[in-house]
Design a protein around this motif. Structure first.
Motif: not given
Length: 196
Positions: A133-154
């Motif tokens: 979970l990235l709470i980005d106070r610069d862009t005023c957005e939350v980014k929810v990364h999930s389903r890691p595949d070993g090198g990136r979040y799908e």
């Protein structure tokens, strides 16, 4: 730099420099900015929500993690959500296996873009941490990364502050992100003018 050299340097910095928090990601030494009051308030807010919905877990704001299986990295997430006993008996750099989610809250420094938006998602996905979970106070957005595949979040879900999001399993916690609008940096107010 070898990991053992990094760990010694990090221990020395923590003892010698107030607020020093070093990381070793993608073979590079980096430092985390000293958090501001808004950053701390975001962590408080998220801790309360996690405790309400998942009292079996703890949102740990201090534990360092061993990341990047192939590069032997070391990261200090702003928080790691894990079972309450997950880090008992572990040292400064813990095994990330029990971690369900890592959280980063952007700071207003020059390394935020590279560190929080590029290097850490890749490192956490490579490590297999289910949710970032990235709470980005610069862009005023939350980014929810999930389903890691070993090198990136799908899956990466991006929502503006004010929207509701349910953090994916194994977390399963709903977040109303409206309060996050209160803890972003605002332009400084002009000082009142004094009459001549």
């Amino acid at each position: 730099m070898l990991v053992t050299e990094f760990e010694e340097l990090a221990r020395h910095a923590a003892r010698s420099i107030e607020g020093a928090r070093l990381e070793f990601i993608n073979g590079h030494l980096g430092g985390k900015a000293v958090p501001d009051g808004g950053h701390g308030r975001v962590i408080q807010w998220l801790t309360r929500i996690c405790l309400q919905h998942r009292p079996d877990l703890w949102l740990d704001p201090t534990q360092g993690l061993v990341i990047e299986a192939y590069r032997e990295g070391r990261a200090r997430p702003d928080c790691s959500l894990a079972p309450a006993e997950a880090f008992v008996g572990q040292g400064e750099w813990a095994d990330p296996a029990p971690v369900l989610m890592v959280v980063e809250v952007t700071s207003y420094d020059s390394d935020t873009d590279r560190r929080d938006r590029v290097e850490k998602p890749r490192a956490y996905a490579e490590t297999g941490i289910p949710v970032y979970l990235l709470i980005d106070r610069d862009t005023c957005e939350v980014k929810v990364h999930s389903r890691p595949d070993g090198g990136r979040y799908e899956t990466v879900q991006t929502l503006p502050f004010g929207k509701e999001v349910v953090l994916p399993e194994p977390v399963g916690i709903p977040l109303d992100t409206e309060p996050l609008k209160n803890w972003v940096r605002r332009a400084p107010r002009p000082l009142p003018r004094t009459p001549p």
